[in-house]
Design a protein around this motif. Sequence first.
Motif, PDB file in Angstrom:
ATOM      1  N   GLN A  63      -4.101   5.425   5.758  1.00 55.80           N
ATOM      2  CA  GLN A  63      -5.486   5.130   5.594  1.00 55.80           C
ATOM      3  C   GLN A  63      -5.123   4.763   4.195  1.00 55.80           C
ATOM      4  OE1 GLN A  63      -3.785   7.943   5.230  1.00 55.80           O
ATOM      5  NE2 GLN A  63      -4.341   9.200   3.337  1.00 55.80           N
ATOM      6  N   CYS A  64      -6.787   4.155   4.120  1.00 55.54           N
ATOM      7  CA  CYS A  64      -6.724   3.921   2.713  1.00 55.54           C
ATOM      8  C   CYS A  64      -7.152   4.579   2.011  1.00 55.54           C
ATOM      9  CB  CYS A  64      -8.035   2.931   2.660  1.00 55.54           C
ATOM     10  SG  CYS A  64      -9.066   1.405   1.547  1.00 55.54           S
ATOM     11  N   GLY A  65      -7.215   4.160  -0.029  1.00 55.10           N
ATOM     12  CA  GLY A  65      -6.979   4.902  -1.108  1.00 55.10           C
ATOM     13  C   GLY A  65      -7.881   4.377  -1.580  1.00 55.10           C
ATOM     14  N   ASN A  66      -8.379   3.294  -1.078  1.00 57.35           N
ATOM     15  CA  ASN A  66      -9.044   2.576  -2.747  1.00 57.35           C
ATOM     16  C   ASN A  66      -8.136   2.533  -4.120  1.00 57.35           C
ATOM     17  OD1 ASN A  66     -11.258   2.812  -0.335  1.00 57.35           O
ATOM     18  ND2 ASN A  66     -11.954   4.569  -1.659  1.00 57.35           N
ATOM     19  N   ILE A  67      -7.011   2.542  -3.322  1.00 56.23           N
ATOM     20  CA  ILE A  67      -5.962   2.314  -4.446  1.00 56.23           C
ATOM     21  C   ILE A  67      -5.929   0.726  -5.046  1.00 56.23           C
ATOM     22  CG2 ILE A  67      -3.712   2.539  -5.082  1.00 56.23           C
ATOM     23  CD1 ILE A  67      -3.659   4.866  -2.980  1.00 56.23           C
ATOM     24  N   CYS A  89       0.380  -1.192   0.371  1.00 56.77           N
ATOM     25  CA  CYS A  89      -0.160   0.095   0.254  1.00 56.77           C
ATOM     26  C   CYS A  89       0.165   1.181   0.268  1.00 56.77           C
ATOM     27  CB  CYS A  89      -0.983  -0.431   1.163  1.00 56.77           C
ATOM     28  SG  CYS A  89      -1.922   1.496   1.316  1.00 56.77           S
ATOM     29  N   PRO A  90       0.826   2.299  -0.619  1.00 57.16           N
ATOM     30  CA  PRO A  90       1.000   3.422  -1.013  1.00 57.16           C
ATOM     31  C   PRO A  90       1.635   4.372   0.612  1.00 57.16           C
ATOM     32  CG  PRO A  90       0.157   3.680  -2.811  1.00 57.16           C
ATOM     33  CD  PRO A  90      -0.062   2.183  -1.811  1.00 57.16           C
ATOM     34  N   ASN A  91      -0.190   3.523   1.372  1.00 59.24           N
ATOM     35  CA  ASN A  91      -0.316   4.193   2.475  1.00 59.24           C
ATOM     36  C   ASN A  91      -0.033   3.634   3.728  1.00 59.24           C
ATOM     37  OD1 ASN A  91      -0.907   6.400   1.002  1.00 59.24           O
ATOM     38  ND2 ASN A  91      -3.321   5.839   1.781  1.00 59.24           N
TER      39      ASN A  91
END
Lengths: 258, 238
Positions: free
Chosen positions: A213-217, A169-171
């Motif tokens: 956070q989740c960015g729905n990526i 995840c990028p976050n």
Amino acid sequence: MRLTFHIWRQPNTGAPGKMERYESANMNPDMSMLEALDVLNEELMGKGTEPVVFEHDCREGICGSCGFMINGVAHGPQSKTTVCQLTLRHFKDGEELYLEPWRANSFPVLKDLMVDRSAFDRIIAAGGYVSVPAGSPQDANALLIPKTEADRAMDAAACIGCGACVAACPNASASLFTGAKISHLGLLPQGQPERNERALRMVRQMNGEGFGQCGNIGECEAVCPKGITLENIARMNADFLKASVCERPKSGAAEDAA
Amino acid sequence: MELTQKNMSTSAVGIAGAPNLRFWNTTNGKKAIMAVTGVILAGFLVGHLLGNLQIFLGRDAFNRYAENLHNLPALVWGTRVVLLLAVGLHIWSTVQLADRKSSARPVAYQKYTPQTSTYASRTMYMSGPIVAAFIVYHLMHFTFGTGGTEYHYYDPYGNVVAGFKVLPIALAYVVAMGLLSMHLRHGLWSFFQSLGLNHPAYTPKLKGAAAVIAVLIFLGFASIPVAVLLGAVKQDIF
Ligand code: HEM
Ligand code: FES
């Protein structure tokens, strides 16, 4: 088969780390990635160099111990495959491989490719359980569970907690892991009494651990060795939203016990 | 005895109870705020676009539309208040989540290879702030008349033509609309996911619909500066 490795070497959590280059000509396409590191470590020890530390246990893709980045992809290029199950035939002779540990503030590097994932344990401890009376067993089939729900719960329960979702995840979000754990119990009748409390506790713990956070990526879903889907994250969001709206101030006995 | 985590847990990890974060203090809560405020802004965009496209009906029709709007102060000010609140909360959440994002991974990967994610989804924290800068200039340009091009409060049509005859300004608008379109491509379906709605049959359709709407909004808005540049919309009879 010959491979060149660039591996993150870091003596302990506080110390600075850096990439080191190693070459080995003793690789075999049938080896797993971990066996390749075993062979490399034999060679390193022969030369008096400290072996590369990596985590592993079952080596059959079910325990969730292993995992690192290979060329920027969690668990490497083969989808739905942990590094212990990833064989060298997916790489070309002479290829250069960059191995890095999962990188997240909440997963401090312990040494080389091994990180501390006890943040996951604390998220589970916060609510990833059902409280059941441990008395005599119930009649079989006393609880009816529709097949589709049982299947979805089973799919969510496939999560082995390896941490690849956080790593990809990028976050550095732990939403796929937490979502899987919340869904797996929340889809079953046994999980209903604590469903709201579980969503509140696990989401709060996840936030408290410092994950992003989740960015729905969707990078988590792409690398997950068990194919856990983003649907589980939406379920977590829905449960958390509902539980937040319905939460009541603690009163009476609950307050005394707390 | 009430079953609590303290007296139930058999785990060895020993947590002192989860932090008692309120909804708004969780990343999930902040994302819900972004989703709701983002969709309010997107709803305004559709109305704004339909209004703006009347420029193709000529100076009289467009200026009459603007005048009619200004004769409805309740609508204009109601919209402005809602938009200001929505933008404020959207940006406030952005600032807090951007901070969380950077602290969550303090050491960057030497190599990172995205697998399936869209460029639009990975650049929300860039497209958003650039659109914010654009909105500031856009308000100076056509609302306050301080954008550096000819401006008469009684002639919105003329202001638009004068504004877009300047090539760099027209191009900047087109680029900004491209970024806004990317923002919407990811944002419009994310709205559902962030609020807890995902279904294997419908989510792929929502993603498709978000992409189509994003492209239509881009084409609609970008058509105006392009039409001025090409001379299709011009300073005729006045
Ligand atoms: C007309 C203007 C805008 C519209 C229609 C819009 C719409 C949206 C929508 C619908 C979302 C999806 C929320 C979700 O993930 O559930 C979103 C996300 C986002 N917006 Fe905007 N937005 C606009 C302007 C801005 C501005 C001015 C900023 C920043 C200064 C911004 C920053 C962001 C960021 C960073 C996200 C991603 C949040 C995340 O996934 O972590 N947006 N936007
Ligand atoms: S070692 Fe158990 S999953 Fe890889």
